[in-house]
Design an enzyme around this catalytic site. Structure first.
Site, PDB file in Angstrom:
ATOM      1  N   CYS A 217     -29.326   7.594 -88.163  1.00 11.64           N
ATOM      2  CA  CYS A 217     -29.994   8.731 -87.519  1.00 11.64           C
ATOM      3  C   CYS A 217     -31.431   8.451 -87.070  1.00 11.64           C
ATOM      4  O   CYS A 217     -31.797   8.860 -85.963  1.00 11.64           O
ATOM      5  CB  CYS A 217     -29.923   9.983 -88.389  1.00 11.64           C
TER       6      CYS A 217
ATOM      7  N   ARG B 200     -26.036  -0.006 -98.061  1.00 12.40           N
ATOM      8  CA  ARG B 200     -26.425   0.717 -99.280  1.00 12.40           C
ATOM      9  C   ARG B 200     -26.265  -0.215-100.478  1.00 12.40           C
ATOM     10  O   ARG B 200     -25.294  -0.985-100.543  1.00 12.40           O
ATOM     11  CB  ARG B 200     -25.535   1.950 -99.497  1.00 12.40           C
TER      12      ARG B 200
ATOM     13  N   GLN C  29     -20.076   3.315 -89.658  1.00 16.43           N
ATOM     14  CA  GLN C  29     -19.772   4.731 -89.461  1.00 16.43           C
ATOM     15  C   GLN C  29     -19.460   4.992 -87.991  1.00 16.43           C
ATOM     16  O   GLN C  29     -20.104   4.425 -87.105  1.00 16.43           O
ATOM     17  CB  GLN C  29     -20.963   5.593 -89.874  1.00 16.43           C
TER      18      GLN C  29
ATOM     19  N   ASP D 161     -20.480   7.104 -86.060  1.00 22.90           N
ATOM     20  CA  ASP D 161     -21.591   8.030 -86.196  1.00 22.90           C
ATOM     21  C   ASP D 161     -21.959   8.664 -84.861  1.00 22.90           C
ATOM     22  O   ASP D 161     -21.811   8.038 -83.808  1.00 22.90           O
ATOM     23  CB  ASP D 161     -22.808   7.264 -86.737  1.00 22.90           C
TER      24      ASP D 161
ATOM     25  N   HIS E 133     -25.044  11.695 -83.247  1.00 25.27           N
ATOM     26  CA  HIS E 133     -26.091  12.690 -83.481  1.00 25.27           C
ATOM     27  C   HIS E 133     -26.255  13.509 -82.219  1.00 25.27           C
ATOM     28  O   HIS E 133     -26.416  12.959 -81.123  1.00 25.27           O
ATOM     29  CB  HIS E 133     -27.390  12.002 -83.894  1.00 25.27           C
TER      30      HIS E 133
ATOM     31  N   LYS F 270     -24.042  20.343 -95.229  1.00 24.50           N
ATOM     32  CA  LYS F 270     -22.998  19.587 -94.555  1.00 24.50           C
ATOM     33  C   LYS F 270     -21.629  20.191 -94.820  1.00 24.50           C
ATOM     34  O   LYS F 270     -21.434  20.961 -95.763  1.00 24.50           O
ATOM     35  CB  LYS F 270     -23.015  18.130 -95.007  1.00 24.50           C
TER      36      LYS F 270
ATOM     37  N   HIS G 183     -25.386  15.926 -87.301  1.00 26.31           N
ATOM     38  CA  HIS G 183     -24.895  14.597 -87.638  1.00 26.31           C
ATOM     39  C   HIS G 183     -23.382  14.728 -87.852  1.00 26.31           C
ATOM     40  O   HIS G 183     -22.935  15.637 -88.542  1.00 26.31           O
ATOM     41  CB  HIS G 183     -25.497  14.088 -88.951  1.00 26.31           C
TER      42      HIS G 183
END
Length: 611
Positions: free
Chosen positions: A305, A334, A352, A354, A356, A439, A485
């Site tokens: 992000c 991570r 991901q 992902d 945004h 979320k 997100h």
């Protein structure tokens, strides 16, 4: 505590009673119910092994047959201490030595909290309960395994033996449970990933770092192609960002230093390290300087992000431009503890799907709903129809959440309203929000009844403030966008790990690494078989030819072990009549078909992405 947990908690006491009947000198620590059963920790000179289980289970059956009532009694702290010092707690009678673990547990019970005992037969235990009415209500039980553990999980404490078991209301439910466990072993993505050559984890590369093998890469590419097509239809722009960023970027976002324990250590520039080394800077001082921002560095990105935010901020925007939807298959890093790593479902580097979205407050409901529908599209495509929705909210008593409470209220309302519109059950769980916003998580139940948290959508008013994002409104003034997100798959690694188990490695044709395998009976059919392979490859079908001299039965067996959806046999009859003999999972026996008919049928099946 659920009824099943109550049964399992009671089974733990039955286990403790049985252990003491066999080994009266045993010192017992704690015996709670857990996810799939129960355990009791015991200090005992005898090393318990599975060979002891029949004897222990026979003693447990005697306790349940006696149908002893579970009797609760409240006692004073002094009374409990006296019982512990006499060895009576977690015992069948007074003993010549104190109940050391129960005395320690007593010390940990806060002053003013009620102290209770539970008795069944001669066994008395320090326990808050609850239990079933009688030992005979425990139902069916079985010991499963034994391991070593430190008391209270602290390696400075004594090492104990932890005896695990499971219990159910009746034998039928227990047998169904063990049948499911056997099926789970067959479906284990770690075993199938190795057998089907989907992925590899190598110690020299690093634990939790997945190497995608060619077969696994095909599955991943097919899923990415599908989602990319959906994104194009829905007006997303795909972007690429680096795997690393400055610490200052993550200080602004809040990821550093507040969440540094779950991230890889910062990378400090070589020149800075050399200068600090000459100054005699210690490792602890270096860490403090990084936390305080006195020196800068870089970090493997824990999230995409901040990078997408910087893409949005790289140019000015009008309200006419919004919503802006940026998508990326971005790899993040991570630092998971080694004991928590597992195959592809818990890793240290994952990609991901992902995205945004930057929108106005008025656009927010429609954007959130669009994201949720995308997740539903993914699940329906893959036959994952048994799922629930969890709305993760902030915990008012926690300091980990950043931003204006009024914005949190608006974001949480948007999540609640969107979840309510889906027409599936949803729950609200305080404390499950991300630090920047609430979320919506999709929790999928697989064919074995296990639950996996996969797709997620998050509403965020805070990061646009932290990064001072803006757009020009219709009034000519600057306004703050809202961020959404979203990741329908979540982690590609976890999603595909779950998918391997969901399909037991037998992927639908469109996803299968090898879609068709053609087998020849003799060398005389090689020319015909090669022509079929060429026609299929021209249509991008993943096909291989086995024209080896192995017997046909052996070839078929190898193809079945590889879980190839379609196995095509060509012999003399097929080659002279332009036919093929087709084996598939949907057919109980081989079927003869004209080649052109099968050819168009399989192309249509792949194009439709049918299950």
């Amino acid at each position: 505590m659920t009824d099943l947990e109550r049964i399992r908690h009671s089974a733990a006491h039955v286990l403790a009673t049985a252990l003491l009947k066999i080994w009266p000198e045993a010192q017992l620590a704690a015996g709670p119910p857990v996810g799939t059963g129960f355990y009791y920790d015991v200090d005992l000179p005898h090393r318990i092994s599975p060979a002891d289980f029949p004897q222990i289970e026979d003693a447990m059956k005697a306790v349940t047959k006696a149908n002893q009532p579970f009797v609760r009694s409240a006692v004073s702290r002094d009374e409990a201490i006296k019982l512990g010092e006499s060895g009576r707690l977690a015992a069948l009678s007074d003993r010549a030595f104190p109940s050391k673990f129960k005395l320690d547990i007593l010390k940990r019970i806060p002053e003013g909290e009620e102290i209770s005992l539970y008795t069944n037969g001669d066994f008395v235990d320090l326990c808050a309960g609850p239990h079933v009415m009688r030992t005979g209500n425990v139902g069916a039980f079985k010991l499963t395994h034994v391991s070593s553990t430190y008391y209270l999980g602290d390696e400075k404490n004594p090492q104990l033996q932890r005896i695990y078991g499971t219990a159910f209301k009746n034998k039928t439910e227990m047998e169904a449970h063990f049948t499911m466990l056997e099926e789970a072993k067959k479906r284990d993505h770690r075993k199938l990933g190795r057998d089907l050559r989907l992925f590899h984890i190598d110690d020299e590369v690093g634990q939790g770092l997945v190497l995608w093998l060619p077969n696994g890469a095909i599955v991943r590419q097919e899923l990415q192609s599908f989602i990319s097509q959906e994104l194009t239809r829905q007006g997303y722009s795909q972007v690429f960002t680096p795997h690393i960023g400055k610490l200052g970027l993550y200080r602004t976002s809040g990821h550093f230093p507040y969440y540094k324990e779950s991230q890889y250590p910062p990378i400090v520039e070589r020149e800075t390290l050399e200068l600090l080394s000459k100054e005699g800077c210690t490792c602890g001082e270096l860490s403090n300087k990084l936390d305080a921002g006195d020196i800068n560095g870089y970090m493997l990105k824990p999230m995409n992000c901040p990078h997408h935010i910087k893409i949005f901020a790289s140019e000015k925007h009008s309200y006419r431009d919004l919503p802006i939807r940026l998508a990326e298959f971005g790899t993040v890093y991570r630092w998971e503890q080694s004991g928590e790593l597992g195959g592809m479902t818990r890793v240290r580097a994952f990609t991901q799907d992902d995205a945004h979205l930057f929108c106005t407050e008025e656009q927010l409901p429609a954007e959130v709903l669009g994201c949720l529908n995308l997740v539903k599209t993914v699940f329906n495509l893959l036959g994952m129809k048994d799922y629930r929705v969890r709305v993760g909210l902030r915990d008012p008593d926690s300091a980990k959440y950043t931003g204006d409470p009024a914005n949190w209220d608006k974001a949480e309302k948007a999540c609640r309203d969107a979840a309510a519109s889906l027409g599936v059950p949803f729950s609200e769980e305080a404390g499950e929000a991300a630090f920047y916003g609430p979320k919506i998580d999709f929790v999928v139940k697989d064919v074995l009844g296990r639950e996996w948290q996969l797709g997620t959508v998050q509403v965020d008013y805070n990061l646009p403030i932290r990064f001072d994002l803006s757009y020009t409104g219709s009034d000519g003034k600057e306004h703050r966008p809202v961020m959404v997100h979203r990741a329908p798959f979540g982690s590609m690694e976890r999603f595909i790990g779950c998918l391997i188990e969901h399909f037991a490695g037998s992927f639908p044709v469109w996803l299968a690494p090898e879609q068709i395998r053609i087998l020849t009976v003799t060398e005389a059919q090689n020319d015909y078989a090669n022509r079929l392979v060429k026609e299929l490859k021209e249509k991008d079908v993943r096909v291989t030819l086995d024209d080896s001299r192995e017997k046909l039965g052996a070839k078929i067996r190898l193809a079945e072990l590889a879980k190839v959806p379609y196995i095509i046999t060509v012999g003399e009859r097929e080659s002279t009549s332009e036919q093929v003999s087709v084996r598939s999972r949907k057919l109980t026996a081989p079927v003869a078909q004209p080649w052109s008919e099968f050819f168009h049928q399989v192309l249509a099946e792949i194009a439709s992405r049918s299950l």
